[in-house]
Design a protein around this motif. Structure first.
Motif, mmCIF file in Angstrom:
data_model
loop_
_atom_site.group_PDB
_atom_site.id
_atom_site.type_symbol
_atom_site.label_atom_id
_atom_site.label_comp_id
_atom_site.label_asym_id
_atom_site.label_seq_id
_atom_site.Cartn_x
_atom_site.Cartn_y
_atom_site.Cartn_z
ATOM 1 N N ARG B 190 0.837 -1.210 0.000
ATOM 2 C CA ARG B 190 0.000 0.000 0.000
ATOM 3 C C ARG B 190 0.872 1.259 0.000
ATOM 4 O O ARG B 190 0.653 2.176 -0.792
ATOM 5 N N TYR B 191 1.890 1.264 0.875
ATOM 6 C CA TYR B 191 2.787 2.424 0.912
ATOM 7 C C TYR B 191 3.531 2.579 -0.410
ATOM 8 O O TYR B 191 3.762 3.699 -0.872
ATOM 9 N N ALA B 192 3.899 1.465 -1.006
ATOM 10 C CA ALA B 192 4.614 1.524 -2.292
ATOM 11 C C ALA B 192 3.717 2.173 -3.348
ATOM 12 O O ALA B 192 4.175 3.049 -4.104
ATOM 13 N N LEU B 193 2.448 1.777 -3.367
ATOM 14 C CA LEU B 193 1.530 2.352 -4.362
ATOM 15 C C LEU B 193 1.303 3.841 -4.091
ATOM 16 O O LEU B 193 1.237 4.646 -5.031
ATOM 17 N N ILE B 194 1.206 4.199 -2.834
ATOM 18 C CA ILE B 194 1.012 5.617 -2.485
ATOM 19 C C ILE B 194 2.236 6.435 -2.929
ATOM 20 O O ILE B 194 2.107 7.508 -3.526
#
Lengths: 202, 211
Positions: B190-194
């Motif tokens: 999720r953090y990577a996508l953000i």
């Protein structure tokens, strides 16, 4: 990290059970912000599809394949050496076992030869039915216990191993060959007259 | 037996599962089986390593090191019940992370801060691992652009993105390979996508400025 945000990722990457998926879709209908966030992350994830595979240099691939061949050749050689060592060990073991058995036989033969020189009383007992009446023995050399039957005949056939007992039996059987058949009744009567009865103390 | 023209590997090998090919290679030293395994997975493994390291020479070394371990340790450590590729990816991942950590350790020990220029030793060195400075691979534009952004992600986020992208690996397996919980693996993605969304937005802004 809230669980619902992680569930967004599980939903995008299709890692939910059908029931979980249905429940999450219901939540999405109720929470507009969550739906917006989900769509935005989904778009980023779709962008990643533009990332193509990169082929490794051919030289490296060939090197790896050659290495695999070399390794399996070495392991085959090691395997054949292992097989050779294993067969050598088995042969050696078999020779040792055979040697031990041979030595044992030699010892048994020499000890029974010594016993053969000693005066044997078994011939005295040969007439008796000792094969049925002898006490149980484990057959070891130390376990010799002479015993006397009700006719006061001493038995110590434990000195003999099974083979020796068989030879004594054959001697006993052949001893009957020396007997001569009595044909005339006169001789028989004379013999009967000469019978001297004895009795035991018991 | 019919041969496939491109690899000279019998067609029936292409239909076999990884497990069967591994079995043939292990038990019968079947080189064609190993070559088929290589053909299937080499690009994905190399892509993963390259995307993590972003340096051609180092990626080549790690790729070679990975397969040396695969060949030599397959008899001892690979259990045929598990997925072969997951086992290989774990080796590739460990080799890659080892390299990244060694690099970090090296920088920590040797760096010296210069008061005058307000930079340390490594600020003054050209960054050999950055995609711009290295001997460039022939990559298509989208891959090249995406890799540039992915290179800016923290290592643990990059790992999750790449394992998922190249292997469609379930988050459970990613969590196992990276020794974290499944929730942590999902959180990292999720953090990577953000982070990637932020980078894409910045890139769009720049492009619109120049236009």
């Amino acid at each position: 990290m809230s669980k619902i945000e992680n569930r967004c990722i599980a939903y995008i990457f299709d890692e939910m059970d059908p029931s979980e998926r249905l429940e999450f879709e219901r939540e999405l209908q109720e929470d507009e912000n969550l739906l917006i966030e989900l769509e935005s992350l989904k778009r980023v994830a779709c962008n990643l599809n533009g990332l193509n595979c990169i082929e490794p240099p051919e030289a490296i691939v060939n090197y790896v394949k050659a290495q695999a061949e070399r390794t399996s050749e070495n392991s085959t050689e090691t395997g054949s050496f292992k097989y050779l060592f294993a067969s050598a060990a088995v042969t050696l073991f078999a020779v040792m076992i055979y040697g031990a058995v041979f030595l044992q036989d030699q010892r048994t033969a020499s000890s029974s030869g010594t016993q053969g020189n000693e005066p044997s009383v078994s011939s005295l007992t040969a007439a008796g039915d000792f094969s049925d009446t002898r006490p149980e023995s484990d057959g070891s050399a130390d376990d010799i216990s002479p015993w006397v039957d009700h006719d006061e005949v001493i038995h110590f056939h434990e000195r003999f191993n099974r083979g020796s007992v068989a030879s004594v039996d054959s001697m006993f059987n052949s001893s009957f060959d020396k007997l001569t058949r009595v044909n005339s009744s006169e001789t028989l009567q004379r013999v009967q007259q000469q019978i001297h009865l004895t009795g035991s103390n018991r | 037996m019919r041969l496939n023209k491109s690899y000279d590997i019998p067609v029936n090998y292409e239909k076999m599962k990884d497990r069967e090919l591994v079995h043939l290679f292990r038990k019968k030293d079947d080189q064609l089986a190993f070559q088929e395994l290589m053909n299937r997975h080499q690009a994905k493994i190399y892509s993963y390593i390259y995307s993590m390291i972003q340096n051609r020479e180092t990626a080549n070394d790690i790729f070679q090191e990975t397969f040396t371990k695969v060949i030599t340790k397959m008899d001892d450590t690979y259990n045929e019940q598990g997925k072969w590729i997951a086992w290989v990816m774990r080796i590739a991942h460990n080799a890659t992370i080892d390299h990244i950590r060694k690099q970090k350790r090296f920088v920590d020990v040797k760096s010296s801060y210069d008061e005058g220029s307000k930079t340390d030793f490594y600020d003054r060195l050209p960054d050999e691992d950055s995609p711009g400075q290295q001997e460039k691979l022939e990559l298509d534009e989208s891959t090249s652009s995406l890799l540039k952004h992915i290179a800016n992600l923290p290592e643990e986020q990059r790992t999750v993105v790449m394992l998922r992208h190249y292997y469609e690996m379930p988050f459970k397996e990613i969590a196992e390979i990276t020794d974290v919980s499944i929730n942590t693996a999902l959180g990292r993605m999720r953090y990577a996508l953000i982070n990637l969304r932020k980078m894409f937005d910045e890139e769009h802004e720049k492009e619109s400025k120049y236009l």
